[in-house]
Design a protein around this motif. Sequence first.
Motif, short mmCIF file in Angstrom:
data_model
loop_
_atom_site.label_atom_id
_atom_site.label_comp_id
_atom_site.label_asym_id
_atom_site.label_seq_id
_atom_site.Cartn_x
_atom_site.Cartn_y
_atom_site.Cartn_z
N ALA A 83 8.08 -28.66 -52.13
CA ALA A 83 7.97 -27.73 -53.25
C ALA A 83 8.66 -28.24 -54.52
CB ALA A 83 8.54 -26.38 -52.86
N THR A 84 9.76 -28.94 -54.35
CA THR A 84 10.51 -29.38 -55.53
C THR A 84 10.02 -30.71 -56.08
OG1 THR A 84 12.22 -30.32 -54.10
CG2 THR A 84 12.59 -28.10 -54.94
N SER A 85 9.82 -31.70 -55.20
CA SER A 85 9.45 -33.03 -55.69
C SER A 85 7.95 -33.27 -55.70
CB SER A 85 10.12 -34.10 -54.82
OG SER A 85 9.55 -34.10 -53.53
N GLY A 86 7.19 -32.50 -54.95
CA GLY A 86 5.75 -32.70 -54.87
C GLY A 86 5.33 -33.84 -53.96
N LYS A 87 6.32 -34.49 -53.32
CA LYS A 87 6.02 -35.60 -52.43
C LYS A 87 5.47 -35.09 -51.11
CE LYS A 87 9.49 -38.79 -54.18
NZ LYS A 87 10.65 -39.60 -53.85
N LEU A 88 4.63 -35.91 -50.48
CA LEU A 88 4.06 -35.58 -49.19
C LEU A 88 5.11 -35.76 -48.10
CD1 LEU A 88 1.33 -34.71 -48.01
CD2 LEU A 88 0.86 -37.11 -47.58
N ILE A 89 5.28 -34.73 -47.28
CA ILE A 89 6.27 -34.75 -46.21
C ILE A 89 5.54 -34.67 -44.87
CG2 ILE A 89 8.20 -33.53 -45.15
CD1 ILE A 89 8.84 -32.37 -47.89
N ARG A 90 5.95 -35.51 -43.94
CA ARG A 90 5.41 -35.46 -42.58
C ARG A 90 6.43 -34.79 -41.67
NH1 ARG A 90 3.84 -41.03 -40.30
NH2 ARG A 90 3.84 -39.63 -38.56
N LYS A 91 6.00 -33.74 -40.99
CA LYS A 91 6.88 -33.06 -40.04
C LYS A 91 6.26 -33.16 -38.67
CE LYS A 91 8.72 -29.63 -43.23
NZ LYS A 91 8.91 -28.21 -43.49
N LEU A 92 7.09 -33.49 -37.69
CA LEU A 92 6.62 -33.54 -36.31
C LEU A 92 6.86 -32.18 -35.68
CD1 LEU A 92 8.02 -37.01 -35.20
CD2 LEU A 92 5.75 -36.46 -36.07
N LYS A 93 5.82 -31.60 -35.13
CA LYS A 93 5.92 -30.31 -34.46
C LYS A 93 5.44 -30.48 -33.03
CE LYS A 93 6.28 -27.42 -38.21
NZ LYS A 93 7.04 -26.26 -38.40
#
Length: 150
Positions: A83-93
């Motif tokens: 939300a703040t940087s706009g970078k793509l984040i990968r989360k493992l679920k």
Amino acid sequence: LSTTTAPTTGAPTTTTDTTGEENTTTNPTTNTLKPNRKTSKTVEPPTPTILQHIQQLPPKKQRRSIHTNLRVKVRFVKKSKDATSGKLIRKLKWYGGVIVDIGNKGRKIQIEYDDGTSEVADFPDRDIVVDDVGNGVHGFGGGSLGGAVR
């Protein structure tokens, strides 16, 4: 058949469907509850010890050891934007499920997830871990249910 409790203004409505499952929605004047959506059931990741043990097993041995009613954890990669940087984040679920069928001599398994969805997957797979820690209890198995999974 479905039954519904009569709501009061702004109160949630509870509906029971033919399976006996209750679904809750809100009166349109309030928007505090989500309408009739299945929720995804994440589970805690496997411990490093379990992951290391499974990685050391040869695929043939994993296939011989697999049977129905074993609890599994399946890893999915969820991508979202920060939300703040706009970078793509990968989360493992990790999601919990149970093996309901086995086919092709253990090379294919059908997994029924705790949220009610199911899929046929190749086995072994580095994203599928047999693990009941924090994920329910293994059931009794005994091999394939006839190999309907192809």
